[in-house]
Design a protein around this motif. Structure first.
Motif, PDB file in Angstrom:
ATOM      1  N   ALA A 176       6.940   0.267   5.392  1.00  0.00           N
ATOM      2  CA  ALA A 176       5.662  -0.431   5.218  1.00  0.00           C
ATOM      3  C   ALA A 176       4.767   0.302   4.225  1.00  0.00           C
ATOM      4  O   ALA A 176       4.093  -0.321   3.393  1.00  0.00           O
ATOM      5  CB  ALA A 176       4.962  -0.578   6.564  1.00  0.00           C
ATOM      6  N   TYR A 177       4.775   1.612   4.294  1.00  0.00           N
ATOM      7  CA  TYR A 177       3.929   2.442   3.422  1.00  0.00           C
ATOM      8  C   TYR A 177       4.331   2.279   1.956  1.00  0.00           C
ATOM      9  O   TYR A 177       3.491   1.990   1.089  1.00  0.00           O
ATOM     10  CB  TYR A 177       4.070   3.889   3.866  1.00  0.00           C
TER      11      TYR A 177
ATOM     12  N   PRO B 244      -2.144   1.583  11.540  1.00  0.00           N
ATOM     13  CA  PRO B 244      -0.704   1.621  11.804  1.00  0.00           C
ATOM     14  C   PRO B 244      -0.354   2.526  12.987  1.00  0.00           C
ATOM     15  O   PRO B 244       0.566   2.220  13.752  1.00  0.00           O
ATOM     16  CB  PRO B 244      -0.113   2.162  10.499  1.00  0.00           C
ATOM     17  N   ALA B 245      -1.093   3.616  13.158  1.00  0.00           N
ATOM     18  CA  ALA B 245      -0.840   4.520  14.280  1.00  0.00           C
ATOM     19  C   ALA B 245      -1.091   3.815  15.603  1.00  0.00           C
ATOM     20  O   ALA B 245      -0.312   3.969  16.564  1.00  0.00           O
ATOM     21  CB  ALA B 245      -1.717   5.766  14.164  1.00  0.00           C
ATOM     22  N   PHE B 246      -2.159   3.029  15.677  1.00  0.00           N
ATOM     23  CA  PHE B 246      -2.450   2.286  16.907  1.00  0.00           C
ATOM     24  C   PHE B 246      -1.329   1.285  17.210  1.00  0.00           C
ATOM     25  O   PHE B 246      -0.934   1.112  18.365  1.00  0.00           O
ATOM     26  CB  PHE B 246      -3.783   1.547  16.786  1.00  0.00           C
TER      27      PHE B 246
ATOM     28  N   PHE C  69     -10.550   2.761  -1.096  1.00  0.00           N
ATOM     29  CA  PHE C  69      -9.338   1.979  -1.341  1.00  0.00           C
ATOM     30  C   PHE C  69      -8.523   1.802  -0.062  1.00  0.00           C
ATOM     31  O   PHE C  69      -7.757   0.840   0.076  1.00  0.00           O
ATOM     32  CB  PHE C  69      -8.491   2.682  -2.413  1.00  0.00           C
ATOM     33  N   ILE C  70      -8.708   2.723   0.884  1.00  0.00           N
ATOM     34  CA  ILE C  70      -7.822   2.773   2.043  1.00  0.00           C
ATOM     35  C   ILE C  70      -7.945   1.548   2.940  1.00  0.00           C
ATOM     36  O   ILE C  70      -6.947   1.090   3.511  1.00  0.00           O
ATOM     37  CB  ILE C  70      -8.066   4.076   2.842  1.00  0.00           C
ATOM     38  N   GLU C  71      -9.125   0.985   3.100  1.00  0.00           N
ATOM     39  CA  GLU C  71      -9.298  -0.111   4.056  1.00  0.00           C
ATOM     40  C   GLU C  71      -8.341  -1.272   3.787  1.00  0.00           C
ATOM     41  O   GLU C  71      -7.615  -1.720   4.691  1.00  0.00           O
ATOM     42  CB  GLU C  71     -10.736  -0.616   4.058  1.00  0.00           C
ATOM     43  N   ASN C  72      -8.331  -1.771   2.553  1.00  0.00           N
ATOM     44  CA  ASN C  72      -7.438  -2.887   2.229  1.00  0.00           C
ATOM     45  C   ASN C  72      -5.978  -2.468   2.304  1.00  0.00           C
ATOM     46  O   ASN C  72      -5.125  -3.233   2.769  1.00  0.00           O
ATOM     47  CB  ASN C  72      -7.763  -3.437   0.845  1.00  0.00           C
TER      48      ASN C  72
ATOM     49  N   MET D  48      -0.722  -2.584   5.126  1.00  0.00           N
ATOM     50  CA  MET D  48       0.349  -1.771   5.714  1.00  0.00           C
ATOM     51  C   MET D  48       0.551  -2.123   7.186  1.00  0.00           C
ATOM     52  O   MET D  48       1.685  -2.207   7.674  1.00  0.00           O
ATOM     53  CB  MET D  48       0.020  -0.288   5.560  1.00  0.00           C
ATOM     54  N   THR D  49      -0.534  -2.356   7.895  1.00  0.00           N
ATOM     55  CA  THR D  49      -0.453  -2.731   9.303  1.00  0.00           C
ATOM     56  C   THR D  49       0.252  -4.072   9.463  1.00  0.00           C
ATOM     57  O   THR D  49       1.097  -4.242  10.355  1.00  0.00           O
ATOM     58  CB  THR D  49      -1.864  -2.795   9.917  1.00  0.00           C
ATOM     59  N   GLU D  50      -0.057  -5.035   8.593  1.00  0.00           N
ATOM     60  CA  GLU D  50       0.615  -6.341   8.631  1.00  0.00           C
ATOM     61  C   GLU D  50       2.124  -6.181   8.442  1.00  0.00           C
ATOM     62  O   GLU D  50       2.917  -6.829   9.136  1.00  0.00           O
ATOM     63  CB  GLU D  50       0.056  -7.254   7.544  1.00  0.00           C
ATOM     64  N   LEU D  51       2.509  -5.314   7.518  1.00  0.00           N
ATOM     65  CA  LEU D  51       3.934  -5.125   7.251  1.00  0.00           C
ATOM     66  C   LEU D  51       4.640  -4.445   8.424  1.00  0.00           C
ATOM     67  O   LEU D  51       5.772  -4.815   8.762  1.00  0.00           O
ATOM     68  CB  LEU D  51       4.128  -4.310   5.966  1.00  0.00           C
ATOM     69  N   ILE D  52       4.001  -3.473   9.040  1.00  0.00           N
ATOM     70  CA  ILE D  52       4.604  -2.828  10.209  1.00  0.00           C
ATOM     71  C   ILE D  52       4.810  -3.841  11.331  1.00  0.00           C
ATOM     72  O   ILE D  52       5.847  -3.854  11.999  1.00  0.00           O
ATOM     73  CB  ILE D  52       3.741  -1.649  10.696  1.00  0.00           C
TER      74      ILE D  52
END
Length: 230
Positions: free
Chosen positions: A22-23, A116-118, A67-70, A75-79
């Protein structure tokens, strides 16, 4: 009161495959196509720092934490679209053990981004308090992440200090962080076993089913008068 600080990926959750796929794919979607995937070469083994390095190697502008928020959302969607993450054997049980049957507080310090960790913790059905999880969203260095996790645990439990602090991780970077912060360390998993062996760490376990707190405290030289019973 003592504290144990848990890494997450491949320490509590079997999630290296999902995380890295995902990353890397998220970076590519954002135009970061030339990616150094030899993760051990980076000065700081965190999502934010590795993202920064590859961002600046691919794009003309300087990286900014905004930049990290988007990036994190995508990345969360892909995981979530990948195979569900499972626990490292015994992880759920060991968290409940520390919470319910010991004098150890717990917190979580991960090089991963938070959302992603959550997902990984939720999919593995590992209980946690979001206030005690620190990711790399605003911190590049693992030392800073672990230090913040310790401070959050102090605030949460309203204590000024802990008698003993144990850090747990699966990577050589986790060991170096613990040494830099003068913390006790437990290595877990077989992926980096040879690295741990070379460094002559005092405690290594294959997974949480092998964990025995009394033996660990003896090996680390921790004198704990509180009875710890599984």
């Amino acid at each position: 009161m003592n504290l144990i600080v848990f890494d997450i990926d491949d320490t509590l959750t079997k999630s290296e495959y999902q995380h890295q796929l995902a990353y890397v794919n998220t970076m590519k979607e954002f135009g970061i196509t030339e990616i150094n995937q030899n993760w051990k070469e980076y000065k700081h083994h965190t999502d934010s720092f590795i993202l920064k390095e590859n961002y600046e190697n691919n794009l003309p502008e300087k990286f900014d934490f905004s930049f990290i928020e988007n990036f994190e959302n995508r990345m969360t969607e892909l995981i979530l679209s990948l195979k569900k993450v499972s626990e490292i054997k015994g992880a759920k049980k060991i968290i409940e053990f520390f919470v319910n049957k010991t004098d150890y507080a717990i917190s979580f310090a991960t090089g991963s981004l938070l959302k992603p960790a959550f997902v990984k913790l939720n999919q593995s059905e590992i209980k946690y308090n979001e206030n005690l999880v620190v990711g790399s969203n605003g911190i590049y260095e693992r030392e800073g992440i672990v230090e913040k996790a310790i401070e959050k645990a102090k605030d949460f439990h309203k204590v000024k200090s802990f008698s003993n602090i144990i850090s747990v991780g699966d990577g050589i970077w986790d060991l170096k962080t613990a040494r830099n912060l003068e913390l006790h360390f437990i290595g877990i998993g077989m992926k980096n076993y040879l690295d741990f062996e070379k460094e002559k760490i005092k405690v290594h376990i294959k997974d949480w089913n092998e964990f025995d707190l009394t033996q660990v405290e003896q090996k680390l030289g921790i004198k704990n008068t509180v009875a710890n019973n599984v």
